[in-house]
Design an enzyme around this catalytic site. Structure first.
Site, short mmCIF file in Angstrom:
data_model
loop_
_atom_site.label_atom_id
_atom_site.label_comp_id
_atom_site.label_asym_id
_atom_site.label_seq_id
_atom_site.Cartn_x
_atom_site.Cartn_y
_atom_site.Cartn_z
N GLY A 44 0.84 -1.19 0.00
CA GLY A 44 0.00 0.00 0.00
C GLY A 44 0.87 1.23 0.00
N CYS A 89 5.55 -0.11 7.79
CA CYS A 89 5.24 1.11 7.06
C CYS A 89 6.48 1.55 6.28
CB CYS A 89 4.83 2.22 8.04
SG CYS A 89 4.34 3.75 7.21
O1 LIG Z 1 1.68 2.35 3.98
C1 LIG Z 1 2.76 1.82 3.87
O2 LIG Z 1 3.79 2.31 4.33
C2 LIG Z 1 2.88 0.44 3.21
C3 LIG Z 1 2.66 -0.60 4.28
C4 LIG Z 1 1.33 -1.22 4.07
C5 LIG Z 1 0.89 -2.07 5.20
C6 LIG Z 1 -0.38 -1.88 5.70
C7 LIG Z 1 -0.86 -2.67 6.72
C8 LIG Z 1 -0.10 -3.68 7.26
C9 LIG Z 1 1.18 -3.88 6.78
C10 LIG Z 1 1.68 -3.07 5.76
C11 LIG Z 1 3.76 -1.67 4.27
O3 LIG Z 1 4.97 -1.16 4.70
S1 LIG Z 1 4.11 -2.40 2.75
C12 LIG Z 1 5.37 -3.57 3.27
C13 LIG Z 1 4.70 -4.83 3.75
C14 LIG Z 1 4.40 -5.77 2.79
C15 LIG Z 1 3.70 -6.93 3.15
C16 LIG Z 1 3.28 -7.13 4.47
C17 LIG Z 1 3.58 -6.17 5.44
C18 LIG Z 1 4.32 -5.01 5.07
ZN LIG Z 2 2.43 3.30 6.06
#
Ligand SMILES: O=C(O)C[C@@H](Cc1ccccc1)[C@H](O)SCc1ccccc1
Ligand SMILES: [Zn+2]
Length: 165
Positions: A44, A89
């Protein structure tokens, strides 16, 4: 690829403004955000994180990174129960902490053609949309942690930013 702001950058605390007209500029922003998200990699990204303070988020929780969703002016109805999930994040690199979110939501938004749509999301898809919508209101997942934990993370990232020059 767009630069991602990192905590504790105060610009991450900006309240994003609703998009008034979905035009080519907004479509290019969404496309650049998706490219930046896939490259990170992430599931995201909110416009706030790339220092654009408009209410646009992109999400793709698919394994194959082939299910992109763009939500413009998203509005959430929380439906399900609360579950804990170790959130990360891209603006708080290297930290994962348990956050409580609703596991079932209904989100209404505009798509890149400016048409209103509503969809229901569950589990990680729901968690991610709630996480991204928080960004649009200047909120970070570290805000749900204790002051002690949040300050430890802040100090470590400030040190890393100093050393990076
Ligand atoms: O908004 C962001 O920074 C991206 C986040 C999205 C996220 C939302 C909810 C729970 C976990 C992550 C992440 O950093 S994207 C990296 C990631 C990918 C898979 C699973 C967890 C984190
Ligand atoms: Zn975030």
């Amino acid at each position: 690829i767009l630069d991602i702001l990192e905590f504790p950058d105060p610009r991450l605390r900006t309240q994003a403004k609703p998009v008034s007209v979905v035009d080519d500029t907004i479509r290019k922003l969404a496309s650049d955000m998706l490219e930046t998200m896939y490259e990170a990699p992430g599931i995201g990204l909110a416009a706030t994180q790339v220092n654009v303070h408009q209410r646009v988020i992109v999400v793709d929780v698919s394994e194959e990174q082939n299910d992109p969703h763009v939500f413009i002016n998203p509005q959430i109805e929380r439906l399900g129960d609360e579950i804990l999930y170790p959130e990360g994040c891209l603006s708080v690199p290297g930290y994962y902490e348990e956050v409580s979110r609703h596991n079932h939501i209904r989100v209404t938004a505009l798509n890149t053609q400016g048409e209103s749509f509503t969809l229901e999301a569950k589990d990680l898809f729901a968690i991610c949309i709630q996480h991204e919508c928080d960004h649009l209101d200047g909120k970070l997942f570290v805000d749900y942690l204790s002051t002690l934990k949040r300050n430890r993370i802040r100090k470590k990232l400030e040190k890393a930013h100093r050393e990076a020059g």
